[in-house]
Scaffold this motif. Structure first.
Motif, PDB file in Angstrom:
ATOM      1  N   HIS A  65       0.938  -1.188   0.103  1.00 35.15           N
ATOM      2  CA  HIS A  65       0.029   0.135  -0.111  1.00 35.15           C
ATOM      3  C   HIS A  65       0.903   1.463   0.001  1.00 35.15           C
ATOM      4  O   HIS A  65       0.707   2.014   0.956  1.00 35.15           O
ATOM      5  N   ALA A  66       1.766   1.201  -0.992  1.00 34.88           N
ATOM      6  CA  ALA A  66       2.639   2.581  -1.138  1.00 34.88           C
ATOM      7  C   ALA A  66       1.966   3.573  -2.104  1.00 34.88           C
ATOM      8  O   ALA A  66       1.384   3.108  -3.257  1.00 34.88           O
ATOM      9  N   THR A  67       2.285   4.640  -1.967  1.00 38.65           N
ATOM     10  CA  THR A  67       2.175   5.791  -3.031  1.00 38.65           C
ATOM     11  C   THR A  67       3.442   6.500  -3.069  1.00 38.65           C
ATOM     12  O   THR A  67       4.105   6.882  -2.462  1.00 38.65           O
ATOM     13  N   VAL A  68       3.680   6.072  -4.569  1.00 33.65           N
ATOM     14  CA  VAL A  68       5.300   6.594  -4.987  1.00 33.65           C
ATOM     15  C   VAL A  68       4.980   7.485  -6.066  1.00 33.65           C
ATOM     16  O   VAL A  68       4.553   7.412  -7.238  1.00 33.65           O
ATOM     17  N   GLU A  69       5.031   8.969  -5.779  1.00 35.86           N
ATOM     18  CA  GLU A  69       4.538   9.915  -6.766  1.00 35.86           C
ATOM     19  C   GLU A  69       5.518  10.976  -6.679  1.00 35.86           C
ATOM     20  O   GLU A  69       6.099  11.427  -5.593  1.00 35.86           O
ATOM     21  N   ASP A  70       5.921  11.753  -7.759  1.00 37.31           N
ATOM     22  CA  ASP A  70       6.469  12.975  -8.235  1.00 37.31           C
ATOM     23  C   ASP A  70       7.917  12.677  -7.572  1.00 37.31           C
ATOM     24  O   ASP A  70       8.244  13.613  -7.248  1.00 37.31           O
ATOM     25  N   ASN A  71       8.343  11.663  -7.825  1.00 41.47           N
ATOM     26  CA  ASN A  71       9.725  11.600  -7.552  1.00 41.47           C
ATOM     27  C   ASN A  71      10.579  11.544  -8.794  1.00 41.47           C
ATOM     28  O   ASN A  71      10.066  11.157  -9.922  1.00 41.47           O
ATOM     29  N   ALA A  72      11.881  11.826  -8.901  1.00 41.95           N
ATOM     30  CA  ALA A  72      12.807  11.913 -10.080  1.00 41.95           C
ATOM     31  C   ALA A  72      13.934  10.990  -9.863  1.00 41.95           C
ATOM     32  O   ALA A  72      14.544  11.070  -8.817  1.00 41.95           O
ATOM     33  N   VAL A  73      14.075   9.961 -10.740  1.00 38.99           N
ATOM     34  CA  VAL A  73      15.066   9.177 -10.699  1.00 38.99           C
ATOM     35  C   VAL A  73      16.073   9.284 -11.920  1.00 38.99           C
ATOM     36  O   VAL A  73      15.470   9.226 -12.962  1.00 38.99           O
ATOM     37  N   ILE A  74      17.295   9.387 -11.597  1.00 38.93           N
ATOM     38  CA  ILE A  74      18.364  10.015 -12.702  1.00 38.93           C
ATOM     39  C   ILE A  74      19.389   8.949 -12.579  1.00 38.93           C
ATOM     40  O   ILE A  74      20.031   8.657 -11.590  1.00 38.93           O
ATOM     41  N   ASP A  75      19.458   8.006 -13.752  1.00 43.45           N
ATOM     42  CA  ASP A  75      20.768   7.251 -13.893  1.00 43.45           C
ATOM     43  C   ASP A  75      20.754   5.836 -13.275  1.00 43.45           C
ATOM     44  O   ASP A  75      21.902   5.708 -12.837  1.00 43.45           O
ATOM     45  N   ALA A  76      19.490   5.364 -12.908  1.00 46.89           N
ATOM     46  CA  ALA A  76      19.670   4.248 -12.133  1.00 46.89           C
ATOM     47  C   ALA A  76      19.871   3.217 -13.279  1.00 46.89           C
ATOM     48  O   ALA A  76      19.808   3.367 -14.562  1.00 46.89           O
ATOM     49  N   THR A  77      20.521   2.023 -13.153  1.00 41.65           N
ATOM     50  CA  THR A  77      21.077   1.052 -14.077  1.00 41.65           C
ATOM     51  C   THR A  77      20.707  -0.040 -14.002  1.00 41.65           C
ATOM     52  O   THR A  77      20.605  -0.894 -15.023  1.00 41.65           O
ATOM     53  N   ASP A  78      19.475  -0.550 -13.091  1.00 37.64           N
ATOM     54  CA  ASP A  78      18.902  -1.652 -13.028  1.00 37.64           C
ATOM     55  C   ASP A  78      17.488  -1.342 -13.571  1.00 37.64           C
ATOM     56  O   ASP A  78      17.012  -1.339 -14.844  1.00 37.64           O
ATOM     57  N   VAL A  79      16.597  -0.874 -12.624  1.00 37.57           N
ATOM     58  CA  VAL A  79      15.349  -0.382 -13.105  1.00 37.57           C
ATOM     59  C   VAL A  79      15.088   1.075 -12.290  1.00 37.57           C
ATOM     60  O   VAL A  79      15.326   1.089 -11.249  1.00 37.57           O
ATOM     61  N   GLY A  80      14.470   2.033 -13.082  1.00 30.04           N
ATOM     62  CA  GLY A  80      14.336   3.262 -12.370  1.00 30.04           C
ATOM     63  C   GLY A  80      13.283   3.017 -11.029  1.00 30.04           C
ATOM     64  O   GLY A  80      13.817   3.485 -10.111  1.00 30.04           O
ATOM     65  N   ILE A  81      12.139   2.521 -11.411  1.00 31.99           N
ATOM     66  CA  ILE A  81      11.154   2.200 -10.311  1.00 31.99           C
ATOM     67  C   ILE A  81      10.583   0.878 -10.729  1.00 31.99           C
ATOM     68  O   ILE A  81       9.906   0.717 -11.815  1.00 31.99           O
ATOM     69  N   VAL A  82      10.762   0.019  -9.574  1.00 28.19           N
ATOM     70  CA  VAL A  82      10.036  -1.610  -9.848  1.00 28.19           C
ATOM     71  C   VAL A  82       9.105  -1.463  -8.667  1.00 28.19           C
ATOM     72  O   VAL A  82       9.409  -1.429  -7.721  1.00 28.19           O
ATOM     73  N   LEU A  83       8.075  -2.325  -9.161  1.00 28.05           N
ATOM     74  CA  LEU A  83       6.725  -2.333  -8.309  1.00 28.05           C
ATOM     75  C   LEU A  83       6.872  -3.995  -8.044  1.00 28.05           C
ATOM     76  O   LEU A  83       6.594  -4.736  -9.117  1.00 28.05           O
ATOM     77  N   PHE A  84       7.309  -4.613  -7.071  1.00 29.73           N
ATOM     78  CA  PHE A  84       7.275  -6.235  -6.843  1.00 29.73           C
ATOM     79  C   PHE A  84       6.061  -6.711  -6.221  1.00 29.73           C
ATOM     80  O   PHE A  84       5.097  -5.868  -5.648  1.00 29.73           O
ATOM     81  N   ARG A  85       6.057  -7.912  -6.335  1.00 32.40           N
ATOM     82  CA  ARG A  85       4.899  -8.889  -5.572  1.00 32.40           C
ATOM     83  C   ARG A  85       4.737  -8.569  -4.134  1.00 32.40           C
ATOM     84  O   ARG A  85       5.782  -8.078  -3.332  1.00 32.40           O
ATOM     85  N   ALA A  86       3.663  -8.842  -3.431  1.00 30.69           N
ATOM     86  CA  ALA A  86       3.505  -8.615  -2.054  1.00 30.69           C
ATOM     87  C   ALA A  86       2.647  -9.611  -1.450  1.00 30.69           C
ATOM     88  O   ALA A  86       2.679  -9.673  -0.180  1.00 30.69           O
ATOM     89  N   ALA A  87       2.728 -10.795  -2.035  1.00 34.24           N
ATOM     90  CA  ALA A  87       2.030 -11.897  -1.501  1.00 34.24           C
ATOM     91  C   ALA A  87       2.833 -12.350   0.204  1.00 34.24           C
ATOM     92  O   ALA A  87       3.946 -12.419   0.160  1.00 34.24           O
ATOM     93  N   PRO A  88       1.806 -12.705   1.061  1.00 33.01           N
ATOM     94  CA  PRO A  88       0.347 -13.021   0.821  1.00 33.01           C
ATOM     95  C   PRO A  88      -0.662 -11.813   0.714  1.00 33.01           C
ATOM     96  O   PRO A  88      -1.945 -12.166   0.431  1.00 33.01           O
ATOM     97  N   ALA A  89      -0.182 -10.445   0.597  1.00 31.57           N
ATOM     98  CA  ALA A  89      -1.106  -9.449   0.455  1.00 31.57           C
ATOM     99  C   ALA A  89      -1.068  -9.205  -0.907  1.00 31.57           C
ATOM    100  O   ALA A  89      -0.440  -9.771  -1.791  1.00 31.57           O
ATOM    101  N   VAL A  90      -2.193  -8.571  -1.222  1.00 33.30           N
ATOM    102  CA  VAL A  90      -2.270  -7.979  -2.785  1.00 33.30           C
ATOM    103  C   VAL A  90      -1.610  -6.824  -3.027  1.00 33.30           C
ATOM    104  O   VAL A  90      -1.654  -5.771  -2.133  1.00 33.30           O
ATOM    105  N   GLN A  91      -0.915  -6.637  -4.028  1.00 31.44           N
ATOM    106  CA  GLN A  91       0.190  -5.592  -4.226  1.00 31.44           C
ATOM    107  C   GLN A  91      -0.877  -4.462  -4.771  1.00 31.44           C
ATOM    108  O   GLN A  91      -1.474  -4.694  -6.066  1.00 31.44           O
ATOM    109  N   SER A  92      -1.005  -3.360  -4.294  1.00 26.93           N
ATOM    110  CA  SER A  92      -2.367  -2.394  -4.817  1.00 26.93           C
ATOM    111  C   SER A  92      -1.538  -1.144  -4.634  1.00 26.93           C
ATOM    112  O   SER A  92      -2.267  -0.070  -4.467  1.00 26.93           O
ATOM    113  N   SER A  93      -0.541  -0.655  -4.829  1.00 27.95           N
ATOM    114  CA  SER A  93       0.295   0.545  -4.591  1.00 27.95           C
ATOM    115  C   SER A  93       0.071   1.314  -5.975  1.00 27.95           C
ATOM    116  O   SER A  93      -0.349   0.738  -7.089  1.00 27.95           O
TER     117      SER A  93
END
Length: 454
Positions: free
Chosen positions: A273-301
């Motif tokens: 249950h994250a709110t990820v907003e209005d961030n600036a990501v510069i020169d990350a080299t894997d993934v800029g923003i990645v949303l992962f699974r959350a089981a046993p919870a439902v990922q609803s970010s």
């Protein structure tokens, strides 16, 4: 040309309106023009020149843009190479401004946090420098902030936490309900070779009301810059806010070195249950923003309104929704949204995937598929992104992918298919609602492996 750009920027009304003192201006000039920290003597000398009137600010800027150091650096930045990293000069000491903890050791700051009342805030003075030799823990419900809450646009005035020496653990850990506001967290990586996977900058341990807001997060020595845990890691996450941060990973490396990966995410979100907003990501080299699974919870970010730029480094993805691998279960992303974000690249950099909806291209037959995410309204801000694949839906059922407006230069980057909008041809995007123009492709090798990599 680069000299003119530097001169124009640092003497602009926008820069001068940041209300920096002379020391903060000199720090920003070193970092922006010379791509490194100032040596202590240089910082002190140039600050004194401004304080005494020996030089005006435009004269000091002119002195920087005509240095041989900048001439040598310009050929690297403007050349054909795609990674120029950040200098290895250690962070200098600054003169703290105003009230609050004026700098010192991590142990001293930890004692203040531990002694603060429940729900209390510990303030750093502006420009305070705190050198960490072990993880700084922000206790449950407490806040660490810079006095006056300077925004990331005024990062040189933020209190600064500096990794001092190697310890294979996060620099900062937020317990549930803890907050970090307007604080610069600096991993001091310097060289891409300074990589220890566990040595990330910030780790947030789920909780309710946990927040990282308006902070600068730079040069992590680990696999991520900011990691937000959730139920999958044993830290249920009722409500977390990641907002308004500037995240940079200049010294990480996209391409493997001697077979070893040294890449770094910008923000890695497993909180459900994250709110990820209005961030600036510069020169990350894997993934800029990645949303992962959350089981046993439902990922609803919600991942909304962020900007991801790859100017000096390439990356595997700008945005990704990742069910991870080897659990043998479909991961539920129902209610999760990745909407109205923007990404783009420089002409000499790329992202292998602009938006990865599922990660079979990474993990092949080991990948755990997801279901139910919505990816809508993402753009390249009218600019161009160099990609191997623009959007890939592979390893995600019942996805909604609509209204994404991307200006792409699709190039042969890896062994993955090179198309603007790709849908898995082997059924791993079943029942998805995908905008017009998609191409069915396969993302796994005959042996079942993923196609990504260089």
């Amino acid at each position: 040309m680069i000299r003119d750009l530097i001169r124009e920027f640092y003497t602009s009304g926008e820069f001068l309106s940041l209300d920096y003192d002379n020391q903060a201006r000199v720090l920003a000039l070193y970092r922006g023009a010379l791509n490194r920290e100032p040596e202590q003597s240089g910082l002190d000398h140039h600050t004194a020149q401004l304080d005494t009137g020996e030089l005006t600010w435009p004269q000091l800027v002119d002195g920087f843009v005509t240095t041989p150091e900048l001439s040598d650096l310009a050929s690297t930045i403007c050349g054909a190479g795609t990674s120029y990293h950040f200098g290895t000069q250690p962070a200098p000491n600054l003169t703290p401004s105003g009230s609050g903890f004026g700098g010192g050791t991590g142990a001293q700051l930890q004692a203040l946090l531990d002694a603060a009342p429940a729900g209390g805030t510990v303030y750093l003075a502006q420009k305070a420098v705190v050198r960490l030799t072990a993880t700084l823990d922000i206790p449950k419900g407490k806040t660490l902030a810079t006095r006056g809450l300077p925004a990331p646009s005024r990062y040189a005035m933020q209190g600064r936490l500096v990794r001092s020496g190697m310890f294979a653990a996060p620099m900062v850990q937020l317990e549930g309900g803890a907050q970090l506001r307007s604080v610069w967290t600096d991993g001091q990586r310097g060289s891409s070779a300074n990589f220890t996977a566990e040595a990330i900058n910030i780790q947030a341990m789920g909780g309710d009301g946990t927040a990282v807001v308006d902070s600068k997060i730079s040069n992590s020595q680990g696999w991520s810059s900011l990691l937000a845990f959730g139920s999958a890691e044993g830290w249920p996450c009722a409500n977390m806010t990641i907002k308004g941060n500037l995240i940079t990973a200049y010294s990480s490396e996209h391409f493997p070195v001697d077979g070893n990966g040294r890449w770094t995410d910008g923000a890695s979100i497993a909180c459900e249950h994250a709110t990820v907003e209005d961030n600036a990501v510069i020169d990350a080299t894997d993934v800029g923003i990645v949303l992962f699974r959350a089981a046993p919870a439902v990922q609803s970010s919600a991942v909304h309104g962020n900007q991801v730029l790859n100017a000096g480094n390439s990356a595997y993805g700008a945005l990704a929704v990742d069910g991870l691998y080897d659990k043998g279960a479909t991961q539920d992303f129902t209610g999760a949204t990745v909407n109205d974000n923007a990404f783009w690249t420089g002409p000499e950099t790329h992202v292998d995937f602009g938006i990865a909806v599922g990660t079979r291209p990474w993990f092949g037959s080991r990948s755990d598929a997801g279901t139910g995410v919505t990816v809508r309204g993402n753009t390249t801000n009218g600019l161009t992104a160099v990609v191997g694949t623009g959007i890939a839906i592979s390893g995600m059922y019942r996805a909604t992918v609509q209204g994404n407006d991307l200006r792409l230069s699709v190039q042969s980057i890896s062994s993955c298919p090179h198309v603007a909008l790709a849908v898995d041809a082997d059924g791993y995007a079943a029942d998805s609602d995908v905008q017009a123009g998609s191409t069915p492709v396969r993302f796994t090798s005959p042996a079942g492996g993923g196609c990504i990599g260089h």
